[in-house]
Design a protein around this motif. Structure first.
Motif, PDB file in Angstrom:
ATOM      1  N   THR A   9      30.099  10.866  51.348  1.00 31.73           N
ATOM      2  CA  THR A   9      31.439  10.278  51.337  1.00 31.73           C
ATOM      3  C   THR A   9      31.813   9.812  49.933  1.00 31.73           C
ATOM      4  OG1 THR A   9      31.135   9.520  53.614  1.00 31.73           O
ATOM      5  CG2 THR A   9      32.948   8.550  52.374  1.00 31.73           C
ATOM      6  N   SER A  10      30.875   9.163  49.263  1.00 28.06           N
ATOM      7  CA  SER A  10      31.117   8.692  47.896  1.00 28.06           C
ATOM      8  C   SER A  10      31.397   9.854  46.962  1.00 28.06           C
ATOM      9  CB  SER A  10      29.906   7.899  47.386  1.00 28.06           C
ATOM     10  OG  SER A  10      29.680   6.749  48.162  1.00 28.06           O
ATOM     11  N   VAL A  13      34.897  11.112  47.427  1.00 27.22           N
ATOM     12  CA  VAL A  13      35.858  10.171  46.840  1.00 27.22           C
ATOM     13  C   VAL A  13      35.886  10.313  45.318  1.00 27.22           C
ATOM     14  CG1 VAL A  13      36.362   7.730  46.451  1.00 27.22           C
ATOM     15  CG2 VAL A  13      35.701   8.519  48.729  1.00 27.22           C
ATOM     16  N   PHE A 129      35.665   0.163  52.149  1.00 32.08           N
ATOM     17  CA  PHE A 129      34.718   1.276  52.142  1.00 32.08           C
ATOM     18  C   PHE A 129      33.261   0.836  52.271  1.00 32.08           C
ATOM     19  CE2 PHE A 129      32.108   4.196  49.450  1.00 32.08           C
ATOM     20  CZ  PHE A 129      32.144   5.295  50.286  1.00 32.08           C
TER      21      PHE A 129
END
Length: 205
Positions: A9-10, A13, A129
């Motif tokens: 996910t990071s 992003v 987040f």
């Protein structure tokens, strides 16, 4: 806690182009590979205030105080528009990040730092987040958030450096071709202006 889901996910992003990526790529194109590394460093350091604010719970102020959010938001938008104006009016492409002979690498780092520190959405992003990846029974919330934030920063630095080095490969061509440098410079100026206007119109999430 440091799960594959968090890392993926990071990464997604970080890979999404934003002001930091735009600034780093522009620096790589117009100043060179080494300068792009300093640009990436500046953008990464600009994450620290947002991370600390989120970890300490200060980012909640942006949810409750319209004035605080508006002040930071308009300051960030004004800075982006200033960069756009600076690039557009200049006759040389080096204006995007400052001539390394006169501004120095410190100036490149400072501009990257300001780009992120003046983005109020960054602290809100961390607040929304990072907690998703904290263990429900964790008693060390602050240290865990700082750990996750630190990993996010390292990923940001690595990806931004990669963006900068790749763009730096085309630096020689851009510098030699006055027409190409002017066209790309105007393109970056327009992009910064668009991002500045978008930030100015952003509402609290």
């Amino acid at each position: 806690m440091i799960s594959l889901e968090f890392l993926l996910t990071s990464l997604v992003v970080v890979l999404i182009p934003g002001t930091g990526v735009l600034y780093t790529v522009a620096t790589g194109l117009f100043v060179g590979k080494r300068a792009s590394v300093f640009a990436a460093l500046g953008c990464t350091l600009g994450i620290i205030p947002a991370l600390l604010a989120s970890a300490l719970g200060l980012a909640a102020i942006f949810h409750t105080s319209a004035l605080a959010f508006q002040l930071v938001k308009y300051a960030g938008a004004a800075y982006l528009l200033y960069l756009a104006w600076q690039m557009w009016r200049s006759s040389t492409p080096l204006a995007v990040a400052g001539d390394k002979q006169t501004t120095g690498y410190g100036g490149i780092v400072a501009k990257g730092f300001l780009l992120n520190i003046l983005n109020p959405k960054l602290s809100i992003f961390f607040l929304a987040f990072l907690p998703q990846f904290l263990p429900a029974s964790s008693s060390a919330v602050l240290s865990n958030m700082l750990l996750l934030g630190g990993i996010f920063m390292l990923m940001t630095l690595g990806v931004f450096i990669l963006y900068g080095l790749l763009s730096g490969c085309f630096s020689a061509f851009i510098v030699k071709s006055q027409r190409a440098s002017v066209i790309i410079q105007k393109g970056f100026a327009g992009s910064f202006a668009a991002l500045g206007l978008k930030l100015a119109l952003t509402e609290r999430g």
